[in-house]
Design an enzyme around this catalytic site. Sequence first.
Site, PDB file in Angstrom:
ATOM      1  N   GLU A   8       1.019  -1.299  -0.187  1.00 41.30           N
ATOM      2  CA  GLU A   8      -0.191   0.072   0.046  1.00 41.30           C
ATOM      3  C   GLU A   8       0.841   1.318  -0.077  1.00 41.30           C
ATOM      4  OE1 GLU A   8      -2.850   2.408   3.035  1.00 41.30           O
ATOM      5  OE2 GLU A   8      -3.002   0.167   3.012  1.00 41.30           O
ATOM      6  N   LYS A  61     -11.089  -1.042   7.056  1.00 42.92           N
ATOM      7  CA  LYS A  61      -9.803  -0.649   7.724  1.00 42.92           C
ATOM      8  C   LYS A  61     -10.180  -0.142   9.185  1.00 42.92           C
ATOM      9  CE  LYS A  61      -5.981   2.531   7.529  1.00 42.92           C
ATOM     10  NZ  LYS A  61      -5.252   3.416   6.645  1.00 42.92           N
TER      11      LYS A  61
END
Length: 207
Positions: free
Chosen positions: A41, A128
Amino acid sequence: MPLQLEDFARARIVPVVRTSTRANAEFAIECLVEAGFPIIEMTLTTPEADAIIERFAREPGIVIGAGTVLSGEQARRMADSGAEFLVSPALRPRVADVARDMKLPFFLGAATPSEVLEAHEMGATGVKLFPAAQLGGPGFLKAVRSVYPDIALMPTGGISIDNAKSYLDAGAICVGMGGKLVDEKALAAGDKAAVEAAARQALEAVA
C-alpha cells in the site's frame, strides 16, 4: 485476474509505505518485494505517490495499491496510475463510488461498530479498523468480529511485529503495518540489509 479478498488473506501483512521522499518510498518497496511481500500500500501522503504507483504497477510480480485516499478525484487518479486497490482511513462515499465504478477492491476506514457496518453497506471489500491500537487492539477487533462475522477487517495503526499475529488470531483478514515495519532512518541510510531483515522477521512472525 482482479485482486480478490483471498489475496489479502494470503498476504497476512500489507506494508503501508509512508515516507518523506519518493526515493525512500521506492527503496522501501524494492526491499519489501525482495523480502517476500506480495501486496504493497503506497500512501498519498508520500511525495509523488502517483508516479511511484505508476512505476511499480508496470513491474511484474508486484501488486500495489493506493492508501490515504480521501476523495473521488484522488481515487480516479490513482486508478489511472495503475493502483490495484484503494484504502481510505475514513468513510468516503466518493472513493467508494469510484472504486465500484472501476471495479477495484477498496477498504474504507472505521473506528466504531456503526462505521464498520456503514463501510460494508457502501460496498467496501473490507474495512480498515483505524487506529487499531488506540481503539483497543485485538480485543476490540474480536468484539467487532463477533457481531459482524462476515465483514473482513484490516486493522492498521500501531501494528508491530510483536502483536500482528494477535490481530490475525482475533479474526483480522490481514493487517496493515507501517512505521513499525518500514524504518525511514534505515531507508535514508540505504541500509538494505536492515530493511529486508525487518521485513522477513515480520513475515516469520505471522507464518
